[in-house]
Design a protein around this motif. Sequence first.
Motif, short mmCIF file in Angstrom:
data_model
loop_
_atom_site.label_atom_id
_atom_site.label_comp_id
_atom_site.label_asym_id
_atom_site.label_seq_id
_atom_site.Cartn_x
_atom_site.Cartn_y
_atom_site.Cartn_z
N GLY A 1 0.78 -1.23 0.00
CA GLY A 1 0.00 0.00 0.00
C GLY A 1 0.81 1.28 0.00
O GLY A 1 0.25 2.36 0.16
N HIS A 2 2.12 1.18 -0.20
CA HIS A 2 2.95 2.39 -0.25
C HIS A 2 2.70 3.13 -1.56
O HIS A 2 2.34 2.53 -2.58
CB HIS A 2 4.43 2.03 -0.16
CG HIS A 2 4.83 1.45 1.15
ND1 HIS A 2 4.92 2.20 2.30
CD2 HIS A 2 5.15 0.19 1.50
CE1 HIS A 2 5.30 1.43 3.30
NE2 HIS A 2 5.44 0.20 2.85
N GLU A 3 2.88 4.45 -1.54
CA GLU A 3 2.84 5.25 -2.76
C GLU A 3 4.17 5.04 -3.47
O GLU A 3 5.22 5.42 -2.96
CB GLU A 3 2.66 6.73 -2.41
CG GLU A 3 2.65 7.65 -3.59
CD GLU A 3 2.60 9.12 -3.19
OE1 GLU A 3 3.13 9.94 -3.96
OE2 GLU A 3 2.06 9.44 -2.12
N VAL A 4 4.15 4.40 -4.63
CA VAL A 4 5.37 3.97 -5.31
C VAL A 4 5.52 4.71 -6.63
O VAL A 4 4.57 4.80 -7.41
CB VAL A 4 5.33 2.44 -5.56
CG1 VAL A 4 6.59 1.97 -6.23
CG2 VAL A 4 5.13 1.70 -4.25
N THR A 5 6.73 5.25 -6.88
CA THR A 5 7.03 5.89 -8.15
C THR A 5 8.34 5.35 -8.69
O THR A 5 9.22 4.91 -7.93
CB THR A 5 7.11 7.42 -8.05
OG1 THR A 5 8.10 7.78 -7.09
CG2 THR A 5 5.77 8.03 -7.65
N TYR A 6 8.47 5.38 -10.01
CA TYR A 6 9.65 4.87 -10.70
C TYR A 6 10.28 6.01 -11.49
O TYR A 6 9.59 6.69 -12.26
CB TYR A 6 9.23 3.72 -11.64
CG TYR A 6 10.28 3.30 -12.62
CD1 TYR A 6 11.39 2.58 -12.22
CD2 TYR A 6 10.14 3.60 -13.97
CE1 TYR A 6 12.36 2.18 -13.14
CE2 TYR A 6 11.08 3.20 -14.90
CZ TYR A 6 12.19 2.49 -14.47
OH TYR A 6 13.14 2.10 -15.39
N TRP A 7 11.58 6.20 -11.28
CA TRP A 7 12.33 7.27 -11.93
C TRP A 7 13.51 6.64 -12.68
O TRP A 7 14.18 5.77 -12.16
CB TRP A 7 12.87 8.24 -10.89
CG TRP A 7 11.79 8.89 -10.10
CD1 TRP A 7 11.12 8.35 -9.03
CD2 TRP A 7 11.23 10.18 -10.28
NE1 TRP A 7 10.18 9.23 -8.56
CE2 TRP A 7 10.23 10.37 -9.31
CE3 TRP A 7 11.49 11.21 -11.18
CZ2 TRP A 7 9.49 11.53 -9.22
CZ3 TRP A 7 10.75 12.37 -11.09
CH2 TRP A 7 9.77 12.52 -10.11
N GLN A 8 13.75 7.12 -13.90
CA GLN A 8 14.86 6.63 -14.69
C GLN A 8 15.73 7.81 -15.12
O GLN A 8 15.22 8.91 -15.36
CB GLN A 8 14.36 5.89 -15.92
CG GLN A 8 15.46 5.19 -16.70
CD GLN A 8 14.89 4.34 -17.83
OE1 GLN A 8 13.83 4.63 -18.36
NE2 GLN A 8 15.60 3.30 -18.19
N GLN A 9 17.03 7.56 -15.20
CA GLN A 9 17.93 8.62 -15.64
C GLN A 9 17.78 8.88 -17.13
O GLN A 9 17.58 7.96 -17.91
CB GLN A 9 19.39 8.24 -15.36
CG GLN A 9 19.79 8.45 -13.93
CD GLN A 9 21.27 8.21 -13.74
OE1 GLN A 9 21.83 7.24 -14.24
NE2 GLN A 9 21.92 9.10 -13.01
N THR A 10 17.88 10.15 -17.49
CA THR A 10 17.92 10.54 -18.89
C THR A 10 19.40 10.58 -19.31
O THR A 10 20.29 10.51 -18.46
CB THR A 10 17.29 11.93 -19.08
OG1 THR A 10 18.05 12.89 -18.33
CG2 THR A 10 15.83 11.95 -18.65
N PRO A 11 19.68 10.71 -20.61
CA PRO A 11 21.09 10.75 -21.04
C PRO A 11 21.91 11.87 -20.38
O PRO A 11 23.11 11.73 -20.23
CB PRO A 11 20.99 10.96 -22.56
CG PRO A 11 19.70 10.28 -22.92
CD PRO A 11 18.77 10.61 -21.76
N ASP A 12 21.25 12.95 -19.94
CA ASP A 12 21.99 14.02 -19.26
C ASP A 12 22.01 13.83 -17.73
O ASP A 12 22.30 14.76 -16.99
CB ASP A 12 21.44 15.39 -19.64
CG ASP A 12 20.00 15.59 -19.22
OD1 ASP A 12 19.36 14.64 -18.74
OD2 ASP A 12 19.51 16.73 -19.36
N ARG A 13 21.68 12.62 -17.26
CA ARG A 13 21.75 12.22 -15.86
C ARG A 13 20.71 12.88 -14.96
O ARG A 13 20.85 12.93 -13.75
CB ARG A 13 23.15 12.42 -15.29
CG ARG A 13 24.19 11.58 -15.96
CD ARG A 13 25.53 11.75 -15.32
NE ARG A 13 26.49 10.87 -15.99
CZ ARG A 13 27.64 10.54 -15.48
NH1 ARG A 13 28.01 11.01 -14.32
NH2 ARG A 13 28.44 9.74 -16.14
#
Length: 149
Positions: free
Chosen positions: A131-143
């Motif tokens: 039940g946690h609020e979960v988000t996914y983040w990915q690096q872009t080519p410029d970090r």
Amino acid sequence: MAEVLFYHLTESTLEDALPGLLERSLQRGWKVVVQTGSDERRDAIDSHLWTYRDDSFLAHGPEHEPHAEDQPIVLTTGQDNANGAEIRFMVDGATPPDLMSYQRAVFLFDGHDAMQLEAARSHWKVMKSAGHEVTYWQQTPDRRWERKA
């Protein structure tokens, strides 16, 4: 419930990304715990945080040294929260403790390491079902970090 963020490292190493995330956490007034998957990795991060930049360092200490409870950042391989941290970072596929007492939890994983990718997927499912609020983040080519989910 803790806010849980998954940071997918694709352009930089953990050593490149972690100090900036720790600095931002301290700027918020949070104490931090960084949980690693091994003593060797904990010790490497310990050394790195003293020298990652010529003009700065991050005050911290490993959980096994005296006065860990007074440190703004504690490095651990265990599941304790020696300094009463509000945010917990898990690296190298470390298995988190119960995250209910944290405001935020961050899983940092190397996108070029199959074991870390699989561990992140597994942790994502567990965190969502808890039940946690979960988000996914990915690096872009410029970090920079881009929210993907």
